[in-house]
Each structure stands twice: as structure tokens, then as C-alpha cells.
Design an enzyme around this catalytic site. Sequence first.
Site, PDB file in Angstrom:
ATOM      1  N   SER A  76      16.356 -28.182  -0.238  1.00 58.85           N
ATOM      2  CA  SER A  76      15.350 -28.276  -1.301  1.00 58.85           C
ATOM      3  C   SER A  76      14.738 -26.934  -1.671  1.00 58.85           C
ATOM      4  CB  SER A  76      14.244 -29.245  -0.872  1.00 58.85           C
ATOM      5  OG  SER A  76      13.672 -28.812   0.331  1.00 58.85           O
ATOM      6  N   THR A 114       9.292 -28.787  -1.139  1.00 57.21           N
ATOM      7  CA  THR A 114       9.014 -27.421  -1.590  1.00 57.21           C
ATOM      8  C   THR A 114       8.242 -26.765  -0.475  1.00 57.21           C
ATOM      9  OG1 THR A 114       8.842 -27.978  -3.921  1.00 57.21           O
ATOM     10  CG2 THR A 114       7.506 -26.145  -3.183  1.00 57.21           C
ATOM     11  N   THR A 140      10.940 -23.299  -4.413  1.00 56.61           N
ATOM     12  CA  THR A 140      11.690 -24.566  -4.387  1.00 56.61           C
ATOM     13  C   THR A 140      12.961 -24.474  -5.234  1.00 56.61           C
ATOM     14  OG1 THR A 140      11.436 -26.957  -4.734  1.00 56.61           O
ATOM     15  CG2 THR A 140      10.586 -25.559  -6.463  1.00 56.61           C
ATOM     16  N   ARG A 180      14.737 -27.761 -16.598  1.00 54.42           N
ATOM     17  CA  ARG A 180      13.457 -28.364 -16.177  1.00 54.42           C
ATOM     18  C   ARG A 180      12.732 -27.426 -15.199  1.00 54.42           C
ATOM     19  NH1 ARG A 180      11.031 -29.805 -10.996  1.00 54.42           N
ATOM     20  NH2 ARG A 180       9.615 -31.514 -11.340  1.00 54.42           N
ATOM     21  N   VAL A 181      11.459 -27.259 -15.424  1.00 53.77           N
ATOM     22  CA  VAL A 181      10.628 -26.466 -14.509  1.00 53.77           C
ATOM     23  C   VAL A 181       9.518 -27.376 -14.009  1.00 53.77           C
ATOM     24  CG1 VAL A 181       9.051 -24.514 -14.345  1.00 53.77           C
ATOM     25  CG2 VAL A 181      11.161 -24.285 -15.656  1.00 53.77           C
ATOM     26  N   GLY A 182       9.312 -27.359 -12.705  1.00 54.24           N
ATOM     27  CA  GLY A 182       8.261 -28.199 -12.130  1.00 54.24           C
ATOM     28  C   GLY A 182       6.967 -27.424 -11.954  1.00 54.24           C
ATOM     29  N   THR A 207       3.131 -30.016  -3.227  1.00 57.40           N
ATOM     30  CA  THR A 207       4.536 -30.413  -3.203  1.00 57.40           C
ATOM     31  C   THR A 207       4.632 -31.827  -3.768  1.00 57.40           C
ATOM     32  OG1 THR A 207       6.478 -30.736  -1.790  1.00 57.40           O
ATOM     33  CG2 THR A 207       4.360 -31.269  -0.812  1.00 57.40           C
ATOM     34  N   GLY A 208       5.817 -32.206  -4.152  1.00 61.87           N
ATOM     35  CA  GLY A 208       5.994 -33.550  -4.686  1.00 61.87           C
ATOM     36  C   GLY A 208       6.423 -33.507  -6.143  1.00 61.87           C
ATOM     37  N   GLY A 229       6.473 -32.655  -9.488  1.00 57.08           N
ATOM     38  CA  GLY A 229       5.751 -31.564 -10.127  1.00 57.08           C
ATOM     39  C   GLY A 229       5.074 -31.935 -11.431  1.00 57.08           C
TER      40      GLY A 229
HETATM   41  N1  ASP Z   1       7.214 -29.859  -6.656  1.00 51.92           N
HETATM   42  C1  ASP Z   1       8.625 -29.647  -6.768  1.00 51.92           C
HETATM   43  C2  ASP Z   1       9.055 -29.850  -8.195  1.00 51.92           C
HETATM   44  O1  ASP Z   1       8.506 -30.696  -8.890  1.00 51.92           O
HETATM   45  C3  ASP Z   1       9.459 -30.493  -5.894  1.00 51.92           C
HETATM   46  C4  ASP Z   1       8.912 -30.856  -4.550  1.00 51.92           C
HETATM   47  O2  ASP Z   1       7.929 -30.362  -4.073  1.00 51.92           O
HETATM   48  O3  ASP Z   1       9.502 -31.696  -3.896  1.00 51.92           O
HETATM   49  O4  ASP Z   1       9.990 -29.212  -8.610  1.00 51.92           O
END
Ligand code: ASP
Length: 321
Positions: A79, A181, A199, A209-211, A232-233, A235
Site C-alpha cells: 500500500s 497509508t 501511499t 485519482r489523488v486521495g 489514513t483510510g 481519502g
Molecule cells: N488515504 C489513502 C488514499 O485515499 C489510502 C489509505 O490510507 O488507505 O489514497
Amino acid sequence: MTTRRKFIQIGTLASLAPISRIFGMKRPPMPSKPVVISTWNFGHGANAEAWKILSTNGRALDAVEAGARVPEGDPKESSVGLGGLPDRDGRVTLDSCIMDEYANCGAVACLEHIVHPVSVARKVMEKTPHVFLVGDGALKFALEQGFKKEKLLTAESEKAWKDWLKTAQYKPVANIENHDTIGIVALDVNQNLSGACTTSGMAYKMHGRVGDSPIIGAALFVDNEIGAATSTGVGEEVIRIVGSHLVVELMRQGNTPQQACELAVARIVKNQPKKSKEIQVGFLALNKNGETGAYALQKGFTYALYSNEIPNKIFEAKSYY
Ligand code: ASP
């Protein structure tokens, strides 16, 4: 490959330390300087590297960069950086940012072929008049700065992508490796704060795509008077609330780092009551006194904390659901 691998990672740590030392503590005691906190189990290795700098009176900025580089360079981490899962076109595109105690910051997004985007982000911060470079421009800059062009798609990630193509359904699942991330924030002995985030983004995302991860204010924010936060998570949900900036501003209003993380997560729930039940978002916060907070939408968000009092332990954050 997913939940099982997380379990194996925790199992490996557990074999080095009694399980109570990993999951047994409800709430970390108040630490003294320096302190470093980072997301997920791979935060353990990142913290260890950061601590080498922090414990020898080094700067938080150098520590967070060194820490973030650990999972970036590990081909087994799917990841972040090398070995990161690709987008739906099979391209590994990386997002990263870094911020120091003077509100200097740098970021790169949709960067291909470079193992350490966090170090490119630092170069953007230090060597350009800009904050954010993306795509081909970021790659061109990285190559000019002497970074090597490398193949980031490993045989394992390529296989995972080809398996995914059979159904080609984009459906993030909480706490599995397609949305992890590393976000890392630190307080050094001079009481200065810095942070970094890096990440490969959501696996099988649309190309381009940008998070949240490279966006200053979303996945990372540092205000040296107040504190620092990272996320994290999924985005998109963090961007919608400018999450890490929100956490720092909530601390400015007098909330503890824990309360600030909880309030930010509650804001996501308020925005997306239904969707928030199905996705994961987690925040970490660290204030100027070295106090920390961690909170997530769902169970299973782990983080690693390293201070003089807590020699690098993994905790599971409390969660809204
Ligand atoms: N936050 C990251 C994104 O949206 C992914 C992640 O943290 O799992 O790209």
C-alpha cells in the site's frame, strides 16, 4: 493476502513481545519528548528508524522522512511505495507530502517510478518555490534531483491486479491492505513538530485519482504552536472535511488530541451517515506537549507509538462503530 497478512504481521510482533504489551494497554501514559506516532502496524518499523534520529537530538523533520521511507522501500508492503498496488490500468502512482515546524511543506501526487516519494516531496519543499508537483512534472523534477527511475510493480502486485481485473469492482474494504497509508508525526527534543504521509493510494483507483495523502490539511497538518495530525483510510472522506487541519484546529480550541480525533471522525459520520458504516478512516494527533490521540470509524485501526515511556508499541485505536 489481506487480513491474513495483517494477522501475520501482528503475530510476528507478538512473538517478539508479550501480547499484552501490544494490545493490552487501554490508554498510553503521557509521554515526554521526543515522541513519534504513525499509522498501522508498519508504523513500528517506521518509528524505529525515526527514533534513531529523535533520540540523538535530531530534527522531527528528518525523523518523519526517515520513518516514512521504511514502508516505501519495502516491496512486501502493498500500500506504499515499491510493491504498492496499482491503479486500474496497472500503473503504480504514488502520493506523498511532508511539513515542518515553520509551515514549510512539499507534496507530490500521481508520481510514478520513484521508490521514495516522501523524499521528492521534501525536495519540492526545499528546492522549489512551489508546494505541490504532480504526474509527469513531479517525475521530471525527481529525475533532475537525482532520483532513480525504477519499476514499482512487483510480480505479487501485478498478479493481484490481474486477479482484480477478472471482476474489476472498485470496492474498498475496511482495514485491508488496499487502503493503508503511512502517516507519521513527531515531536523532537527541541519541542518542534513535523509530519509526513505517503501511499500508493486506493488500489485499483482510476488513473489520475489523488486521495488525501499528499494534500496538506487533509492527510497531514502541522502547526508548531499547537500540534500535528495525520490520517489514513478513504481519502475522499478526509478531503471533504480537510481532516488533519480540522484536528489541529480542534486542538487549538482546547480539545485534547483524543477529543480532536473523535470530533473529526464524528464530522465524517454526520456528512455520510450511511457510507461511514462501510468505510474506514483513522486519525492520529500529537500535541505540543507530546500527548497523543487516535480514533477511527471502524475497529481495527492500529498505530505505533514510540516515546521514552513507551518503547515502540502497537495499539488499536478506539472507534466510532
Ligand atoms: N488515504 C489513502 C488514499 O485515499 C489510502 C489509505 O490510507 O488507505 O489514497
